[in-house]
Design a protein around this motif. Structure first.
Motif, PDB file in Angstrom:
ATOM      1  N   ARG A   1      45.026  39.646  43.340  1.00  0.00           N
ATOM      2  CA  ARG A   1      46.057  38.764  43.698  1.00  0.00           C
ATOM      3  C   ARG A   1      46.553  37.740  42.068  1.00  0.00           C
ATOM      4  NH1 ARG A   1      46.387  35.933  48.639  1.00  0.00           N
ATOM      5  NH2 ARG A   1      48.862  35.026  48.116  1.00  0.00           N
ATOM      6  N   TYR A   2      45.609  36.869  41.634  1.00  0.00           N
ATOM      7  CA  TYR A   2      45.516  36.123  41.040  1.00  0.00           C
ATOM      8  C   TYR A   2      44.461  35.856  39.371  1.00  0.00           C
ATOM      9  CZ  TYR A   2      47.435  33.170  45.689  1.00  0.00           C
ATOM     10  OH  TYR A   2      47.405  33.015  45.600  1.00  0.00           O
TER      11      TYR A   2
ATOM     12  N   ILE B   1      41.003  22.576  38.939  1.00  0.00           N
ATOM     13  CA  ILE B   1      40.205  24.193  37.963  1.00  0.00           C
ATOM     14  C   ILE B   1      41.192  24.953  38.017  1.00  0.00           C
ATOM     15  CG2 ILE B   1      38.514  25.817  38.476  1.00  0.00           C
ATOM     16  CD1 ILE B   1      36.940  23.823  40.268  1.00  0.00           C
ATOM     17  N   SER B   2      41.732  25.371  36.953  1.00  0.00           N
ATOM     18  CA  SER B   2      42.755  26.491  36.739  1.00  0.00           C
ATOM     19  C   SER B   2      41.752  27.669  36.181  1.00  0.00           C
ATOM     20  CB  SER B   2      43.785  25.924  36.131  1.00  0.00           C
ATOM     21  OG  SER B   2      42.942  25.726  33.960  1.00  0.00           O
ATOM     22  N   GLN B   3      41.003  27.784  36.257  1.00  0.00           N
ATOM     23  CA  GLN B   3      40.173  29.573  35.292  1.00  0.00           C
ATOM     24  C   GLN B   3      38.945  29.158  36.705  1.00  0.00           C
ATOM     25  OE1 GLN B   3      41.078  30.288  31.208  1.00  0.00           O
ATOM     26  NE2 GLN B   3      41.903  31.901  32.315  1.00  0.00           N
ATOM     27  N   PHE B   4      37.860  30.696  37.212  1.00  0.00           N
ATOM     28  CA  PHE B   4      36.934  29.977  37.094  1.00  0.00           C
ATOM     29  C   PHE B   4      36.291  31.202  37.519  1.00  0.00           C
ATOM     30  CE2 PHE B   4      40.569  29.600  40.226  1.00  0.00           C
ATOM     31  CZ  PHE B   4      40.499  31.043  41.102  1.00  0.00           C
ATOM     32  N   SER B   5      34.525  31.784  37.688  1.00  0.00           N
ATOM     33  CA  SER B   5      34.370  32.755  38.086  1.00  0.00           C
ATOM     34  C   SER B   5      34.391  32.343  39.525  1.00  0.00           C
ATOM     35  CB  SER B   5      33.211  33.088  37.260  1.00  0.00           C
ATOM     36  OG  SER B   5      33.406  33.097  36.024  1.00  0.00           O
TER      37      SER B   5
ATOM     38  N   GLN C   1      44.559  35.434  53.985  1.00  0.00           N
ATOM     39  CA  GLN C   1      44.393  33.564  54.335  1.00  0.00           C
ATOM     40  C   GLN C   1      43.255  32.783  53.851  1.00  0.00           C
ATOM     41  OE1 GLN C   1      46.596  31.859  55.667  1.00  0.00           O
ATOM     42  NE2 GLN C   1      45.593  30.444  54.449  1.00  0.00           N
ATOM     43  N   PHE C   2      41.661  33.562  53.451  1.00  0.00           N
ATOM     44  CA  PHE C   2      40.511  33.033  52.965  1.00  0.00           C
ATOM     45  C   PHE C   2      40.918  32.712  51.452  1.00  0.00           C
ATOM     46  CE2 PHE C   2      37.404  33.847  56.276  1.00  0.00           C
ATOM     47  CZ  PHE C   2      38.255  33.598  57.467  1.00  0.00           C
ATOM     48  N   ALA C   3      41.801  33.601  50.933  1.00  0.00           N
ATOM     49  CA  ALA C   3      41.466  33.537  49.453  1.00  0.00           C
ATOM     50  C   ALA C   3      42.796  32.640  49.232  1.00  0.00           C
ATOM     51  CB  ALA C   3      42.627  34.795  49.040  1.00  0.00           C
TER      52      ALA C   3
ATOM     53  N   SER D   1      36.700  37.594  46.984  1.00  0.00           N
ATOM     54  CA  SER D   1      36.538  37.136  45.308  1.00  0.00           C
ATOM     55  C   SER D   1      38.074  38.695  45.300  1.00  0.00           C
ATOM     56  CB  SER D   1      35.222  37.060  45.508  1.00  0.00           C
ATOM     57  OG  SER D   1      34.225  36.113  45.975  1.00  0.00           O
ATOM     58  N   LEU D   2      37.088  39.583  45.820  1.00  0.00           N
ATOM     59  CA  LEU D   2      38.592  41.074  44.800  1.00  0.00           C
ATOM     60  C   LEU D   2      39.477  40.902  45.722  1.00  0.00           C
ATOM     61  CD1 LEU D   2      38.403  43.808  44.004  1.00  0.00           C
ATOM     62  CD2 LEU D   2      38.031  44.661  46.668  1.00  0.00           C
ATOM     63  N   HIS D   3      40.215  40.155  47.192  1.00  0.00           N
ATOM     64  CA  HIS D   3      41.261  40.518  47.210  1.00  0.00           C
ATOM     65  C   HIS D   3      42.201  38.423  46.479  1.00  0.00           C
ATOM     66  CE1 HIS D   3      44.711  40.110  49.451  1.00  0.00           C
ATOM     67  NE2 HIS D   3      44.961  38.720  49.852  1.00  0.00           N
TER      68      HIS D   3
END
Length: 268
Positions: free
Chosen positions: A107-108, A86-90, A72-74, A101-103
């Motif tokens: 997934r994405y 924003i379509s791409q990001f670090s 849910q947080f992701a 962040s790992l999750h």
């Protein structure tokens, strides 16, 4: 104040709208954007973005208790990226934020350019029994009394004394949870998140092909050094850097972390 609404919840976020690539930096359990923006100073060529997770900071609402989860947080973070177009990001995070962040990166993968895991606190399973009990005890002592009395009870509990003996920083961090004005209302997060995990199969980590930085320190039972090493062994070509423990020096820890993140994000 900057808020966006998703899943009927008003999320607080910060975006310095810097001149560089977007970097979403996520806080730990019981933290807020002050933790991430405090460590990651405003930096040329880096656009800092962060949000208060549901049930944290100025995002007091959380929905159902089962929404205290990495999944849910992701999804909440992805909702913010859509809101900001924003379509791409670090992306990176501290402790729970590292897990989110790992999750999210798993997934994405097409959305994430670089991944930073600072003091990861999970493997591919729930946290260790002692750590789960230390957080669950916070929930327990808050149920039938005021916050100050609950904190006193917590300080006198065996699990707190054990954690504090292992690391003075761990003890301070656990007691710091009682400072949050809505700690009682949101206290199920201390039960649900330690029982969850970013993903349940470490073999999936081998699928991460993006540049990854892992930062870990010794003397930290909540964020074991071995977890950072394990992740670095499975994530292809991950950079692993040992940083100063907060138990030894919080100032040096933050300096080490910032310099490593800055250098990593500015690599071409």
């Amino acid at each position: 104040m900057p808020y966006f609404t998703y899943d009927h919840i008003r999320f607080y976020y910060e975006d310095d709208r810097g001149d560089g690539e977007p970097f979403i930096f996520l806080h730990g359990l019981g933290g807020d954007v002050n933790q991430t923006f405090g460590l990651m100073k405003q930096t040329h060529h880096i656009r800092r973005i962060s949000l208060d997770f549901r049930g944290h900071g100025k995002t007091v609402a959380f929905g159902h208790v089962d929404d205290f989860s990495f999944k849910q947080f992701a999804e909440d973070v992805m909702a913010l990226t859509k809101y900001l177009h924003i379509s791409q990001f670090s992306i990176g995070g501290i402790s729970t934020g590292a897990g989110v962040s790992l999750h999210l990166a798993l997934r994405y993968p097409d959305s994430v350019k670089k991944l930073i895991l600072l003091r990861p606190a999970w493997e591919d399973k729930p946290q260790e029994k002692l750590v789960r009990e230390a957080f669950a005890k916070i929930y327990d002592v808050l149920q039938d009394t005021d916050t100050l009395t609950a904190q006193n009870r917590y300080e006198n509990s065996e699990v707190y004394k054990t954690m504090s003996s292992l690391s003075s920083y761990a003890g301070e961090s656990l007691l710091g949870q009682f400072k949050y004005p809505y700690v009682k209302e949101t206290s199920m997060k201390f039960v649900k998140l330690p029982k969850d995990c970013p993903n349940d199969d470490r073999e999936a980590w081998k699928n991460l092909k993006l540049p990854t930085l892992i930062l870990a320190s010794q003397l930290d039972p909540i964020h074991p050094y071995a977890y950072g090493l394990l992740l670095s062994e499975y994530i292809p070509n991950a950079q692993f850097i040992e940083i100063t423990s907060k138990t030894l020096s919080n100032e040096q820890h933050n300096h080490d972390s910032y310099k490593a993140i800055e250098s990593f994000l500015n690599e071409r």
